[in-house]
Design a protein around this motif. Structure first.
Motif, PDB file in Angstrom:
ATOM      1  N   VAL A  37      -2.361   6.151  -3.300  1.00  0.00           N
ATOM      2  CA  VAL A  37      -1.158   6.945  -3.124  1.00  0.00           C
ATOM      3  C   VAL A  37      -1.524   8.161  -2.285  1.00  0.00           C
ATOM      4  O   VAL A  37      -2.478   8.872  -2.602  1.00  0.00           O
ATOM      5  CB  VAL A  37      -0.569   7.388  -4.473  1.00  0.00           C
ATOM      6  N   THR A  53      -6.668   2.086   0.439  1.00  0.00           N
ATOM      7  CA  THR A  53      -5.572   1.870  -0.504  1.00  0.00           C
ATOM      8  C   THR A  53      -5.469   3.022  -1.493  1.00  0.00           C
ATOM      9  O   THR A  53      -6.484   3.489  -2.024  1.00  0.00           O
ATOM     10  CB  THR A  53      -5.777   0.555  -1.261  1.00  0.00           C
ATOM     11  N   THR A  55      -1.102   0.276   0.686  1.00  0.00           N
ATOM     12  CA  THR A  55      -1.903  -0.832   0.186  1.00  0.00           C
ATOM     13  C   THR A  55      -2.403  -1.645   1.378  1.00  0.00           C
ATOM     14  O   THR A  55      -1.610  -2.092   2.207  1.00  0.00           O
ATOM     15  CB  THR A  55      -1.096  -1.739  -0.751  1.00  0.00           C
ATOM     16  N   ARG A  75      -5.356  11.622  -1.074  1.00  0.00           N
ATOM     17  CA  ARG A  75      -5.038  10.288  -1.562  1.00  0.00           C
ATOM     18  C   ARG A  75      -5.726  10.067  -2.907  1.00  0.00           C
ATOM     19  O   ARG A  75      -6.729  10.693  -3.204  1.00  0.00           O
ATOM     20  CB  ARG A  75      -5.464   9.219  -0.566  1.00  0.00           C
ATOM     21  N   THR A  85       3.274   8.577  -1.459  1.00  0.00           N
ATOM     22  CA  THR A  85       3.722   7.313  -0.892  1.00  0.00           C
ATOM     23  C   THR A  85       2.556   6.328  -0.973  1.00  0.00           C
ATOM     24  O   THR A  85       1.418   6.674  -0.665  1.00  0.00           O
ATOM     25  CB  THR A  85       4.220   7.496   0.559  1.00  0.00           C
ATOM     26  N   GLN A  86       2.850   5.106  -1.396  1.00  0.00           N
ATOM     27  CA  GLN A  86       1.820   4.104  -1.654  1.00  0.00           C
ATOM     28  C   GLN A  86       1.401   3.416  -0.355  1.00  0.00           C
ATOM     29  O   GLN A  86       2.238   2.931   0.411  1.00  0.00           O
ATOM     30  CB  GLN A  86       2.320   3.061  -2.643  1.00  0.00           C
TER      31      GLN A  86
END
Length: 124
Positions: free
Chosen positions: A93, A91, A121, A38, A118-119
């Motif tokens: 990507v 949080t 949040t 990430r 993929t994001q």
């Protein structure tokens, strides 16, 4: 050549859960280890979790142990990351990647093919 496509990200409240998926094509999926990384805004990409070719061995960053679970379905050419008890610091990507040979699971340079990300949040 390997193509990786992640999905499953989104906006969730702290304490919530998500399940990320990564579908692979172009090479025999069961022939290589896989990892999730990430990247938060302004930070370097970091290791999250990894899994061996058969799925028999898994590896986690200390920050996610007990909350994240990596798994794979070789029959479906799919890698998963179950994320529970989400925190705002999760949080970023999230990327899946294929691991080269016998290189370390924990090191970014050990991975050669990457998805687009993929994001995720997490709101507090």
């Amino acid at each position: 050549q390997v193509q990786l496509v992640e999905s499953g990200g989104g906006l969730v409240q702290a304490g919530g859960s998500l399940r990320l998926s990564c579908v692979a094509s172009g090479r025999t999926f069961s022939s290589y280890g896989m990892g999730w990384f990430r990247q938060a805004p302004g930070k370097e990409r970091e290791f999250v979790a990894a899994i061996s070719r058969s799925g028999g061995s898994t590896y986690y960053a200390d920050s996610v142990k007990g909350r994240f679970t990596i798994s794979r379905d070789n029959a479906k050419n799919t890698l998963y990351l179950q994320i529970n008890s989400l925190k705002p610091e999760d949080t970023g990507v999230y990327y899946c990647a294929t691991k080269k040979g016998t290189y370390s699971y924990y090191v970014l340079a050990s991975y050669d093919y990457w998805g687009q990300g993929t994001q995720v949040t997490v709101s507090s």
